[in-house]
Design an enzyme around this catalytic site. Structure first.
Site: not given
Ligand code: BGC
Length: 804
Positions: A298
């Site tokens: 993530d």
């Molecule tokens: C989120 C993800 C997301 C990523 C990119 C993160 O903060 O938890 O679900 O895909 O950001 O935006």
């Protein structure tokens, strides 16, 4: 309870000081860089499948259908990747694993071009293409799961995949399968509800759909990211059995759907960060499930260079913190290989996994669209082509919104509406938002019809139909008068207006989202389970003044309705979910009977917040790791209510229809399929022994092949056509230590009034197994397994015994 920061440091890998030829072992568990499923497909029954032509939803394994076997497709893709990598230097392989850094490219995540490989665009979200225009805003995951309809889940996946691809995206960052362990969990609406089986089927269909469109899906967030509060500084402490049976299950189904990528989560799992957790990444995902794609972090969830050894394959967005200009990988990873700290074969494996997913989806084609938008600078005309990718996807959006609406109360046939002379719509949620559907950045505000939560799991609305707009259009046809009162706070005014109207429909909502935005004091997670904006007072005021008060709730999850649900003037209640751009049309179709409701609750609605088995954990100082013990174990959602004999207000799986259904003629039989390759494994299982440890042991086809066939007749005994959602719950023997009832099958059955049909649901050995922690395998519990078939988790109509 909190742990000090020292335990966080202790959980990291210590980096050996010695330099030179010493190579640390890749991992302490058996692990090969290219696992293969342990079974041989039976020709014709389990056909070899490419991701572009999966079996249709009507042939899901749970309906006795086909298990798609992607082994050959993966093998071919890995072979192509190997060939390409022959010409790559170590630096080039490392480049494939390391994102270019926050805002370093046009997409929310970017892998650079390397040699002949053109790079990757990774873009949110689980309900459409984020950060761009002329896209469809699909219904949320939870509302699509409320349909319990595999075909609609698949279609949504297909269309989302098409839109991502047409925008030039390679990896769409969804679906999301967190489990809704906490009723107020901020991102629950992105996922598929509070049951692993339902969530697993939803993930499976969504991924098959997305990838059949040529896009790489990303199963996220792996794993135990169940609350937003302190998501980067909490350790979810989960026992191994609970992990396998509840939280990991939807990810296993994702692997079975051939998912190309998995995103590890921000939190720690048992005091080790999820993105450097050897147990969850290497052991469960890559060894047990034989996952052959790649694991990405993530965004900024990586905490060490050595995470490579624990199974992480790609870092996103690539820098240590956003725009820091530093990276755990990049030059660091190259240095760690050159000084012998990390095996070169591990980096080879990482690069191979990333390239093979790209080959698996056919993204090496010269026809693959180039990225034609800019997520960070949507106003920049040079990099945004404004490609319209919507097609006619609004039609399925409207249908899912209707099919996902759950009718919870309907007294005296209040619904469907039949040309009422006068209708009054009450509540801010009935109308449009003052600043338009995209007035709040990443939808971080609650004004007007609620059709999306907030955070990265969003897309821009192309338009948003409000109930006010849709119901007025219908009123013109019916020659009804329509009045409205969109002010939730002046309840005296609402009370005055609703008097002497045939029907008053009150629209209310509850919102939540991702932790980086706070709305009305809700820091992602909801701070309570109350409906928003004075809803309880408003509903009561209207019900006190109109004898036919219908309540429509657009909510991200469960909410407490005790203040008014038994009010004699509240004649109907519809739980309308979070339905995307056609929300107003979808609910209007249900209210007027153009769509006979067939949605079922994907979670329990309790009478009191304290009735839920797990609660949001708050607190923790800036340097603490918050400890979240999953002490409820297997008892999440309805399993807890059943085990403790707590009456819910509306139980999991519940939902009414405008017609009635009768169940009869239960038959249960064993399906005999001889497969020499797995005969000994099957005999071992029948003898009550756990499945042996092997690569792909949990996803082996013999374990998932239909074993028990349950058949019964469902008849539509009412006066109108409609769909029933028959559900199958397994009851394990006491020795198994399982909850009283666990969902293991369902189908959606459309029947004309009077019509009857035979429904078939299949159970595999896996469906009947429990996880043996000591043996680390799936086993049949000792004793008799029984089951029930019915209309909800508490409305059983037929029951039988599994013939084993
Ligand atoms: C989120 C993800 C997301 C990523 C990119 C993160 O903060 O938890 O679900 O895909 O950001 O935006």
């Amino acid at each position: 309870m909190t742990l000090g920061l020292c335990s966080r440091v202790g959980s990291r890998f210590s980096i050996p000081q010695r330099k030179g030829i010493i190579t640390v072992p890749i991992t302490p568990v058996p692990f090969s860089p290219f696992p293969t499923p342990s079974d041989t497909p039976i020709p014709g029954v389990f056909p070899e499948t490419g991701v572009s032509n999966p079996p249709p939803p009507s042939e899901a394994p749970g309906l006795g259908g086909l298990i798609p076997d992607f082994a050959q497709a993966w093998k071919t893709a890995h072979a192509k990747a190997k060939t390409m990598l022959q010409h790559f230097s170590l630096e080039q392989k490392v480049a494939l694993t390391t994102g270019v850094g926050w805002e370093g490219g046009r997409c929310v995540g970017n892998i650079p071009a390397v040699a002949d490989f053109p790079g990757l665009c990774l873009e949110d979200s689980p309900l459409g293409v984020r950060d761009t225009d002329f896209v469809t805003a699909f219904p949320t995951g939870v509302t699509t799961a409320s349909t319990w309809n595999r075909t609609l889940l698949r279609m949504r996946g297909v269309f989302m995949g098409q839109e991502h691809k047409a925008k030039g995206v390679h990896v769409a960052l969804g679906p999301m399968m967190n489990m809704g362990r906490i009723a107020q969990g901020g991102r629950n609406w992105e996922g598929f509800g509070a049951d692993p089986f339902l969530s697993g089927e939803a993930a499976y269909e969504t991924i098959l759909g997305m990838q059949s469109s040529g896009i790489q899906a990303c199963a996220k967030h792996y794993i135990n990211n169940e609350q937003e509060h302190k998501r980067t500084q909490e350790s979810s402490n989960v026992d191994d059995r609970t992990q396998h049976e509840i939280y990991a299950h939807p990810f296993m189904r994702s692997v079975q759907a051939g998912v190309a990528s998995v995103m590890c989560s921000y939190n720690l799992v048992n005091d080790t960060y999820a993105c450097e957790n050897n147990k969850t990444l290497n052991d469960i995902l890559k060894r047990e499930y034989a996952f052959q794609g790649y694991i990405m972090s993530d965004w900024s969830a990586q905490h060490s260079t050595m995470s490579a050894v624990a199974g992480l394959d790609m870092t996103m967005p690539g820098d240590i913190t956003f725009s820091s200009g530093t990276s755990w990988w990049g030059q660091n990873l190259t240095d760690f290989v050159n000084n012998g700290t990390i095996a070169a074969s591990r980096v080879e494996d990482m690069a191979e996994r990333i390239l093979s997913s790209w080959f698996l989806l056919g993204q090496d084609s010269s026809q693959y669209p180039a990225v034609n938008f800019n997520a960070f600078f949507p106003m920049d005309e040079a990099t945004n082509e404004h490609v319209d990718v919507q097609e006619d996807h609004f039609e399925v959006v409207r249908q899912i919104g209707s099919a996902g609406a759950v009718l919870l109360k309907n007294v005296g046939n209040a619904l469907p509406l039949n040309k009422p002379r006068s209708v009054v719509l009450v509540g801010n949620d009935a109308g449009p938002a003052f600043h338009g559907p995209n007035g709040f950045s990443d939808r971080g505000g609650d004004d007007g019809i609620l059709a999306m939560g907030w955070g990265s799991g969003t897309a821009n609305f192309p338009y948003l139909i409000s109930p006010l707009e849709a119901i007025q259009a219908r009123a013109r046809q019916d020659r009804s008068s329509v009045m409205w009162w969109l002010d939730n706070w002046n309840t005296d005014g609402a009370a005055g207006l609703v008097q002497q109207q045939d029907v008053a429909i009150v629209f209310v909502n509850a919102d939540s989202g991702e932790d980086y935005i706070t709305v009305d004091g809700n820091e992602g997670d909801r701070k309570n389970l109350t409906l928003w904006q004075n809803a309880d007072v408003l509903i009561t005021a209207v019900a006190n003044n109109n004898r036919n008060t219908i309540v429509v709730v657009h909510s991200v999850g469960p909410a407490i309705v005790e203040a008014w649900v038994d009010h004699p003037n509240v004649t109907a209640l519809v739980w309308a979910g979070i339905a995307g751009q056609e929300a107003g049309n979808s609910i209007t179709d249900v209210l007027y009977g153009a769509y006979n409701p067939s949605g079922r609750l994907p979670y329990t609605i309790a009478k009191s917040p304290s009735d839920y088995g797990a609660q949001l954990i708050t607190g923790g100082g800036p340097n603490d790791i918050l400890s979240i013990p999953y002490t409820e174990g297997l008892l999440i959602d309805y399993r807890h209510f059943d085990a403790l004999n707590i009456d819910p207000r509306f139980e999991f799986g519940f939902g009414l229809s405008f017609t009635q259904f009768a169940y009869s003629n239960l038959k249960v039989s064993t399906i005999h399929q001889s497969d020499q390759n797995s005969a000994s494994l099957e005999a071992n299982w029948a003898a009550g022994k756990a499945t042996p440890i092997a690569e792909g042991s949990s996803t082996a086809i013999w374990l998932h092949r239909p074993l028990i066939q349950v058949q019964f007749v469902v008849q539509n005994t009412g006066k109108v056509d409609g769909a029933e959602i028959p559900q199958l719950y397994v009851h394990h023997p006491a020795s198994a230590g399982e909850p009283p009832s666990v969902l293991k099958g369902f189908d959606d059955i459309f029947l004309k009034h009077g019509q009857r049909t035979t429904v078939t649901i299949a159970l595999s050995r896996y469906d009947l197994s429990i996880w043996d922690v000591v043996a680390q395998g799936w086993k049949k519990p000792t004793g008799t397994i029984t089951f029930s078939v019915g209309a909800s988790s508490r409305d059983f109509r037929l029951s039988g015994t599994i013939p084993l």
